[in-house]
Design an enzyme around this catalytic site. Structure first.
Site, short mmCIF file in Angstrom:
data_model
loop_
_atom_site.label_atom_id
_atom_site.label_comp_id
_atom_site.label_asym_id
_atom_site.label_seq_id
_atom_site.Cartn_x
_atom_site.Cartn_y
_atom_site.Cartn_z
N MET A 142 0.85 -1.19 0.00
CA MET A 142 0.00 0.00 0.00
C MET A 142 0.89 1.24 0.00
SD MET A 142 -2.97 -0.65 2.81
CE MET A 142 -2.57 -2.12 3.68
N GLY A 173 -2.03 1.56 10.38
CA GLY A 173 -2.79 2.78 10.66
C GLY A 173 -2.17 3.39 11.91
N GLY A 175 21.40 0.47 33.17
CA GLY A 175 22.19 0.43 31.93
C GLY A 175 22.04 -0.88 31.17
N SER A 235 -0.36 7.41 5.49
CA SER A 235 -1.69 7.46 6.12
C SER A 235 -2.76 7.84 5.10
CB SER A 235 -1.69 8.51 7.24
OG SER A 235 -0.67 8.25 8.16
N GLU A 266 -6.94 -7.17 11.12
CA GLU A 266 -5.53 -6.75 11.05
C GLU A 266 -5.12 -5.99 12.29
OE1 GLU A 266 -6.02 -5.70 6.37
OE2 GLU A 266 -4.75 -4.42 7.56
C1 LIG Z 1 8.46 -1.77 9.83
C2 LIG Z 1 7.34 -1.27 8.96
C3 LIG Z 1 6.54 -2.20 8.30
C4 LIG Z 1 5.53 -1.75 7.44
N1 LIG Z 1 4.82 -2.67 6.70
C5 LIG Z 1 4.01 -2.23 5.70
C6 LIG Z 1 3.44 -3.14 4.75
O1 LIG Z 1 3.65 -4.36 4.82
N2 LIG Z 1 2.67 -2.64 3.75
C7 LIG Z 1 2.42 -1.32 3.63
O2 LIG Z 1 1.73 -0.94 2.70
N3 LIG Z 1 2.93 -0.41 4.51
C8 LIG Z 1 3.73 -0.84 5.53
N4 LIG Z 1 4.29 0.05 6.42
C9 LIG Z 1 3.98 1.46 6.29
C10 LIG Z 1 3.10 2.00 7.40
O3 LIG Z 1 1.80 1.49 7.27
C11 LIG Z 1 3.15 3.55 7.32
O4 LIG Z 1 4.44 3.94 7.77
C12 LIG Z 1 2.07 4.21 8.13
O5 LIG Z 1 0.80 3.97 7.55
C13 LIG Z 1 2.28 5.73 8.25
O6 LIG Z 1 2.50 6.32 7.00
P1 LIG Z 1 3.76 7.28 6.77
O7 LIG Z 1 4.95 6.58 7.30
O8 LIG Z 1 3.77 7.73 5.37
O9 LIG Z 1 3.50 8.52 7.73
P2 LIG Z 1 2.60 9.81 7.38
O10 LIG Z 1 1.29 9.39 6.85
O11 LIG Z 1 3.43 10.74 6.58
O12 LIG Z 1 2.39 10.40 8.84
C14 LIG Z 1 3.35 11.24 9.52
C15 LIG Z 1 2.74 11.65 10.86
O13 LIG Z 1 1.55 12.40 10.62
C16 LIG Z 1 0.46 11.85 11.30
N5 LIG Z 1 -0.77 12.01 10.54
C17 LIG Z 1 -1.00 11.67 9.24
N6 LIG Z 1 -2.26 11.97 8.91
C18 LIG Z 1 -2.85 12.50 10.00
C19 LIG Z 1 -4.15 12.99 10.31
N7 LIG Z 1 -5.14 12.95 9.40
N8 LIG Z 1 -4.39 13.47 11.54
C20 LIG Z 1 -3.41 13.48 12.49
N9 LIG Z 1 -2.18 13.02 12.27
C21 LIG Z 1 -1.89 12.53 11.04
C22 LIG Z 1 0.81 10.36 11.44
O14 LIG Z 1 0.10 9.75 12.49
C23 LIG Z 1 2.31 10.45 11.72
O15 LIG Z 1 2.52 10.72 13.06
C24 LIG Z 1 5.28 -0.38 7.30
C25 LIG Z 1 6.07 0.55 8.00
C26 LIG Z 1 7.11 0.11 8.78
C27 LIG Z 1 8.02 1.14 9.42
#
Ligand SMILES: Cc1cc2nc3c(=O)[nH]c(=O)nc-3n(C[C@H](O)[C@H](O)[C@H](O)COP(=O)(O)OP(=O)(O)OC[C@H]3O[C@@H](n4cnc5c(N)ncnc54)[C@H](O)[C@@H]3O)c2cc1C
Length: 389
Positions: free
Chosen positions: A133, A374, A350, A140, A252
């Site tokens: 995704m 999410g 530590g 997000s 999930e």
């Molecule tokens: C180890 C790991 C495994 C993962 N596995 C998968 C996977 O298998 N498949 C996949 O598709 N993705 C995967 N992900 C991705 C993960 O789902 C995303 O990192 C997550 O959804 C957040 O998206 P972003 O990192 O782009 O942060 P952003 O969306 O850029 O968010 C940055 C900050 O803004 C906040 N924010 C965003 N929108 C809002 C809002 N409307 N209101 C308030 N706050 C908000 C967020 O909470 C966050 O604190 C993985 C990530 C990691 C690190």
């Protein structure tokens, strides 16, 4: 010995489940001894061969109906596997993703032909599943994804890049979230299956260097003019992607919450053990009143987390778990898990910062649970939508 006084609910207590749990424990004891798991952490990836072993031992697709090669169990069997992955400290083995997230997309939304084609191989370990995704510019905010899957002859041509994809190096069955109609928002999104061995133009990028979950091969993926037949469109109808993803979210998110509740319990046990043995100023660390108060708080929080996780599990099994309630579980239990582990680490002094101690790895592994599946901020947005209803 259980650290918490939270009995397993009645629906988790039957003889067949106990036999299954024993077989899962035996499998991990035999196939994932500490030295092998350490090798996976060093390599940043679980061996592909281990997936085959898990499939042959019946640990994959445990809730898939028998007619499609599964074990014919239900979500309770999935819970047993995901809990043992945490207890046996093999975080990085994406069984929860495979069993509780991706395979159920096919069970719930695949056509009969798609189920026959994919499920037996997802169950026997021939296929390792991932869901793609997230993109560099869309996490997000799922509606802003830019990956496209445009009609081309009898199929679709996929273009785009994905990041943070769990099992990204091992996966050979990738559910790609793409826009079949880029002029639309959510209604233009579809799920397309890429069987990596059968396509050209698919490339795996970097295995990302993370602060925890060392053995998880979280990776970048690139799709350059990847062509898949129309039969790989999940459900064989365009524009259903968002609805298909949403329908599976409660399970999930509950899977994440359940694993977090287990890690919280493990952190409490590790901290009790450590503070009982460690001495300072001529007494055991556990005998300081501050330690006792902290441990009392940790135990209370871990107990509430477990009880709420079981409550949600009960609702899910009855088909009554709604999105807002599971969002509460995901946000609160993962936040609480992180708090408990942090306090536990503090009581280790530590040594808590040294990777030889279980609390250190729990600390690193747990941090992501507040972000993926999410983010917890998004969970609060979802809960807030129900206020005043
Ligand atoms: C180890 C790991 C495994 C993962 N596995 C998968 C996977 O298998 N498949 C996949 O598709 N993705 C995967 N992900 C991705 C993960 O789902 C995303 O990192 C997550 O959804 C957040 O998206 P972003 O990192 O782009 O942060 P952003 O969306 O850029 O968010 C940055 C900050 O803004 C906040 N924010 C965003 N929108 C809002 C809002 N409307 N209101 C308030 N706050 C908000 C967020 O909470 C966050 O604190 C993985 C990530 C990691 C690190």
């Amino acid at each position: 010995m259980s650290t918490l006084n939270v009995p397993k609910p009645d629906f988790m207590q039957d003889e067949e489940l106990a036999i299954f749990e024993n077989s899962v424990i035996r499998f991990f004891d035999e196939h994932a001894p500490p030295e092998r798991v350490q090798r996976w952490r060093d390599d940043g990836q679980v061996e592909r061969e281990f997936w085959t072993e898990a499939g042959q031992a019946g640990l994959l697709g445990v809730s898939v109906p028998e007619e499609y090669g599964g074990a014919g169990g239900d979500f309770r069997h999935d819970v047993i596997v995901l809990e043992q992955v945490v207890r046996k400290d093999i975080s990085g083995f994406g069984a929860s993703l495979h069993n509780c997230i991706v395979t159920p997309y096919v069970v719930a939304h695949g056509t009969e032909e798609q189920k026959q084609r994919w499920l037996p191989r997802l169950c026997n370990g021939e296929l390792v599943a991932a869901v793609a995704m997230s993109e560099p510019g869309a996490g997000s905010d799922r509606q802003s994804i830019r990956t496209t899957a445009l009609k081309d002859g009898n199929g679709y041509r996929i273009n785009g890049s994905k990041t943070f994809i769990s099992s990204g190096q091992n996966a050979d069955f990738i559910v790609v979230v793409a826009k079949t109609d880029p002029s639309q928002g959510a209604r233009g999104v579809s799920l397309l299956v890429v069987e990596t061995r059968e396509v050209e133009g698919f490339r795996r990028g970097r295995k990302l260097d993370k602060i925890g979950q060392d053995a998880a091969d979280t990776s970048e993926l690139f799709f350059d003019d990847v062509w898949v037949p129309a039969e790989n469109l999940l459900g064989m109808e365009e524009g259903l992607g968002f609805r298909q993803l949403m329908a599976e979210l409660p399970r999930e998110r509950l899977a994440i919450a359940l694993q977090s509740a287990t890690r919280a319990e493990m952190a409490l046990a590790a901290t009790i053990e450590y503070t009982t043995e460690r001495k300072a100023f001529g007494q055991r660390v556990i005998d300081f009143q501050n330690s006792q108060f902290k441990l009392a708080e940790m135990k209370t929080q871990a107990t509430i987390a477990k009880v709420f996780a079981y409550h949600c599990l009960d609702l899910l099994l009855k088909g009554q778990l709604d999105t807002a309630t599971v969002s509460m579980a995901k946000y609160w239990i993962t936040d609480t898990e992180n708090k408990i582990i942090d306090e536990g680490l503090q009581l280790h002094g530590g040594y808590g910062y040294i990777n030889d101690y279980p609390i250190a790895r729990l600390y690193r592994d747990a941090r992501i649970t507040r972000i993926y599946g999410g983010s917890n901020e998004i969970m609060k947005v979802i809960i807030a939508r129900t206020l005043g209803q």
